[in-house]
Motif scaffolding. Structure first.
Motif, short mmCIF file in Angstrom:
data_model
loop_
_atom_site.label_atom_id
_atom_site.label_comp_id
_atom_site.label_asym_id
_atom_site.label_seq_id
_atom_site.Cartn_x
_atom_site.Cartn_y
_atom_site.Cartn_z
N TYR A 121 -2.40 49.42 61.17
CA TYR A 121 -2.68 48.10 61.75
C TYR A 121 -1.43 47.22 61.74
N VAL A 122 -0.72 47.19 60.63
CA VAL A 122 0.46 46.33 60.50
C VAL A 122 1.59 46.80 61.41
N THR A 123 1.77 48.09 61.54
CA THR A 123 2.91 48.60 62.32
C THR A 123 2.59 48.81 63.80
N GLU A 124 1.35 48.59 64.19
CA GLU A 124 0.96 48.82 65.58
C GLU A 124 1.81 48.02 66.60
N PRO A 125 2.08 46.72 66.37
CA PRO A 125 2.92 46.00 67.36
C PRO A 125 4.32 46.62 67.49
N LEU A 126 4.89 47.04 66.39
CA LEU A 126 6.22 47.66 66.43
C LEU A 126 6.16 49.00 67.15
N GLN A 157 3.89 39.04 64.97
CA GLN A 157 2.61 39.75 64.91
C GLN A 157 2.50 40.56 63.63
N GLN A 158 3.58 41.24 63.26
CA GLN A 158 3.54 42.04 62.04
C GLN A 158 3.37 41.16 60.81
N SER A 159 4.04 40.04 60.78
CA SER A 159 3.91 39.12 59.66
C SER A 159 2.47 38.62 59.53
N LYS A 160 1.88 38.27 60.65
CA LYS A 160 0.48 37.82 60.65
C LYS A 160 -0.44 38.93 60.15
N ARG A 161 -0.21 40.13 60.62
CA ARG A 161 -1.04 41.25 60.22
C ARG A 161 -0.87 41.58 58.73
N CYS A 162 0.35 41.46 58.23
CA CYS A 162 0.58 41.67 56.79
C CYS A 162 -0.25 40.70 55.96
N LYS A 163 -0.27 39.46 56.37
CA LYS A 163 -1.07 38.45 55.67
C LYS A 163 -2.55 38.78 55.73
N GLU A 164 -3.01 39.22 56.91
CA GLU A 164 -4.41 39.61 57.06
C GLU A 164 -4.76 40.76 56.13
N VAL A 165 -3.88 41.75 56.06
CA VAL A 165 -4.11 42.91 55.19
C VAL A 165 -4.12 42.48 53.73
N HIS A 166 -3.24 41.57 53.37
CA HIS A 166 -3.22 41.06 51.99
C HIS A 166 -4.55 40.40 51.64
N VAL A 167 -5.08 39.59 52.53
CA VAL A 167 -6.38 38.94 52.30
C VAL A 167 -7.48 39.99 52.22
#
Length: 131
Positions: free
Chosen positions: A80-85, A103-113
C-alpha cells in the motif's frame, strides 16, 4: 534495543517484500519460540505470553514479532505504501516525484495509525482472556 531495531528489522524484510505463505515463516517462529525466547527467559513460555511479547515495547511487549501472524499485514502495508512509487516507475513519470513522495508520506501515516489500532486490539484481546 539491538534486538528490536537491528535483528528483527532483517527478519521483517522478507514478509514485507514477498507475499509469503505462513508455512514458509513457521520455521522462523518455531526458532523464536523454542530457542530465542527460552534463551531470554530461561524457560519456554505459554502461547498467550508469546502474543504479549509480539507487542511493541510501547504497549508492554518486546517487539519480537510472530512472523506467521504478521506476514500478511506487513506485506499489505508495504504494498500500500509503495504503490504510488511503483506506479510512477511503471509509467516512467519523472514529473510527479513530489506528488509521489506526498502520497507515500500520507500512506505511511495511515499505516502507522492502522498498526497502532491493530496492536491496541491485540492488547484488548489479551486483557479479555485474562479477565
Amino acid at each position: 534495543t539491538a534486538l528490536t531495531h537491528g535483528i528483527l528489522g532483517h527478519w521483517t524484510y522478507f514478509p514485507r517484500t514477498i507475499d509469503a505463505t505462513p508455512s514458509l515463516l513457521q520455521p522462523l517462529e518455531d526458532t523464536f519460540k523454542m530457542q530465542l525466547i527460552p534463551m531470554l527467559f530461561g524457560t519456554e513460555i505459554p502461547e498467550n505470553l508469546r502474543t504479549v511479547l509480539a507487542l511493541p515495547p510501547t504497549l508492554g511487549g518486546l517487539g519480537i514479532i510472530n512472523p506467521v501472524a504478521s506476514a500478511a499485514i506487513f506485506f499489505q502495508n508495504s504494498k500500500y505504501v509503495t504503490e504510488p512509487l511503483s506506479e510512477g516507475i511503471i509509467r516512467q513519470d519523472v514529473e510527479l516525484q513530489r506528488q509521489i513522495v506526498t502520497q507515500q508520506s500520507k500512506r505511511c501515516k495511515e499505516v502507522h495509525v492502522k498498526m497502532s489500532r491493530h496492536y491496541k486490539d491485540l492488547v484488548n484481546e489479551i486483557c479479555d482472556k485474562v479477565d
